[in-house]
Motif scaffolding. Structure first.
Motif, PDB file in Angstrom:
ATOM      1  N   ASP A   1      -7.919   6.731  -2.863  1.00 35.17           N
ATOM      2  CA  ASP A   1      -6.593   7.217  -3.239  1.00 35.17           C
ATOM      3  C   ASP A   1      -5.554   6.854  -2.182  1.00 35.17           C
ATOM      4  O   ASP A   1      -4.409   6.515  -2.509  1.00 35.17           O
ATOM      5  CB  ASP A   1      -6.615   8.733  -3.455  1.00 35.17           C
ATOM      6  CG  ASP A   1      -7.395   9.141  -4.698  1.00 35.17           C
ATOM      7  OD1 ASP A   1      -7.643   8.282  -5.574  1.00 35.17           O
ATOM      8  OD2 ASP A   1      -7.779  10.327  -4.781  1.00 35.17           O
TER       9      ASP A   1
ATOM     10  N   VAL B   1      -4.639   3.194  -2.648  1.00 32.83           N
ATOM     11  CA  VAL B   1      -3.688   3.072  -3.761  1.00 32.83           C
ATOM     12  C   VAL B   1      -2.296   3.498  -3.314  1.00 32.83           C
ATOM     13  O   VAL B   1      -1.297   2.826  -3.610  1.00 32.83           O
ATOM     14  CB  VAL B   1      -4.160   3.893  -4.980  1.00 32.83           C
ATOM     15  CG1 VAL B   1      -3.072   3.970  -6.042  1.00 32.83           C
ATOM     16  CG2 VAL B   1      -5.441   3.315  -5.555  1.00 32.83           C
ATOM     17  N   ALA B   2      -2.215   4.602  -2.586  1.00 27.29           N
ATOM     18  CA  ALA B   2      -0.921   5.091  -2.103  1.00 27.29           C
ATOM     19  C   ALA B   2      -0.275   4.080  -1.153  1.00 27.29           C
ATOM     20  O   ALA B   2       0.948   3.886  -1.187  1.00 27.29           O
ATOM     21  CB  ALA B   2      -1.083   6.444  -1.422  1.00 27.29           C
TER      22      ALA B   2
ATOM     23  N   TRP C   1      -0.654   0.800  -1.230  1.00 25.96           N
ATOM     24  CA  TRP C   1      -0.112  -0.276  -2.062  1.00 25.96           C
ATOM     25  C   TRP C   1       1.171   0.171  -2.757  1.00 25.96           C
ATOM     26  O   TRP C   1       2.179  -0.539  -2.732  1.00 25.96           O
ATOM     27  CB  TRP C   1      -1.134  -0.738  -3.102  1.00 25.96           C
ATOM     28  CG  TRP C   1      -0.510  -1.684  -4.087  1.00 25.96           C
ATOM     29  CD1 TRP C   1      -0.119  -1.419  -5.362  1.00 25.96           C
ATOM     30  CD2 TRP C   1      -0.175  -3.052  -3.849  1.00 25.96           C
ATOM     31  NE1 TRP C   1       0.435  -2.527  -5.942  1.00 25.96           N
ATOM     32  CE2 TRP C   1       0.417  -3.552  -5.024  1.00 25.96           C
ATOM     33  CE3 TRP C   1      -0.310  -3.898  -2.750  1.00 25.96           C
ATOM     34  CZ2 TRP C   1       0.871  -4.855  -5.135  1.00 25.96           C
ATOM     35  CZ3 TRP C   1       0.135  -5.211  -2.865  1.00 25.96           C
ATOM     36  CH2 TRP C   1       0.721  -5.674  -4.042  1.00 25.96           C
ATOM     37  N   ASN C   2       1.136   1.347  -3.370  1.00 27.01           N
ATOM     38  CA  ASN C   2       2.304   1.842  -4.090  1.00 27.01           C
ATOM     39  C   ASN C   2       3.513   1.987  -3.173  1.00 27.01           C
ATOM     40  O   ASN C   2       4.645   1.739  -3.588  1.00 27.01           O
ATOM     41  CB  ASN C   2       1.996   3.165  -4.788  1.00 27.01           C
ATOM     42  CG  ASN C   2       1.064   2.978  -5.967  1.00 27.01           C
ATOM     43  OD1 ASN C   2       0.919   1.885  -6.505  1.00 27.01           O
ATOM     44  ND2 ASN C   2       0.395   4.051  -6.367  1.00 27.01           N
TER      45      ASN C   2
ATOM     46  N   THR D   1       7.343  -0.887  -2.666  1.00 26.84           N
ATOM     47  CA  THR D   1       8.723  -0.390  -2.736  1.00 26.84           C
ATOM     48  C   THR D   1       9.570  -0.910  -1.577  1.00 26.84           C
ATOM     49  O   THR D   1      10.792  -0.772  -1.603  1.00 26.84           O
ATOM     50  CB  THR D   1       8.766   1.157  -2.718  1.00 26.84           C
ATOM     51  OG1 THR D   1       8.329   1.630  -1.444  1.00 26.84           O
ATOM     52  CG2 THR D   1       7.927   1.749  -3.835  1.00 26.84           C
TER      53      THR D   1
ATOM     54  N   GLN E   1       3.813  -9.426  -0.307  1.00 26.44           N
ATOM     55  CA  GLN E   1       2.991  -8.701  -1.286  1.00 26.44           C
ATOM     56  C   GLN E   1       1.644  -9.361  -1.505  1.00 26.44           C
ATOM     57  O   GLN E   1       0.637  -8.667  -1.661  1.00 26.44           O
ATOM     58  CB  GLN E   1       3.741  -8.527  -2.602  1.00 26.44           C
ATOM     59  CG  GLN E   1       4.784  -7.434  -2.528  1.00 26.44           C
ATOM     60  CD  GLN E   1       5.319  -7.057  -3.892  1.00 26.44           C
ATOM     61  OE1 GLN E   1       4.905  -7.598  -4.912  1.00 26.44           O
ATOM     62  NE2 GLN E   1       6.251  -6.131  -3.916  1.00 26.44           N
TER      63      GLN E   1
END
Length: 68
Positions: free
Chosen positions: A16, A19-20, A22-23, A27, A36
């Protein structure tokens, strides 16, 4: 299969966080054209390492585990 995809609670927490990461990264305003792509490659390497833990645990006769 459980909702953790075979991962322990601790491994799922790390997944998790990946994922955070990457997210959050996507931005950011890019500072280089490959930002990226390179970050994505690093994320995939982390996911690979985490996934190998599951494979080694679930298939110990095929995916060997080395310990000290």
């Amino acid at each position: 299969m459980d909702s953790n995809g075979g991962m322990t609670t601790e491994e799922k927490e790390i997944a998790d966080h990946i994922v955070a990461a990457w997210n959050g990264f996507v931005t950011l305003k890019p500072t280089h054209p490959n930002d990226q792509v390179e970050f994505g490659d690093a994320i995939h390497r982390l996911q690979h390492l985490l996934g190998m833990r599951v494979l080694r645990r679930d298939y110990p006769d095929y995916w060997l585990t080395k310990t000290k």
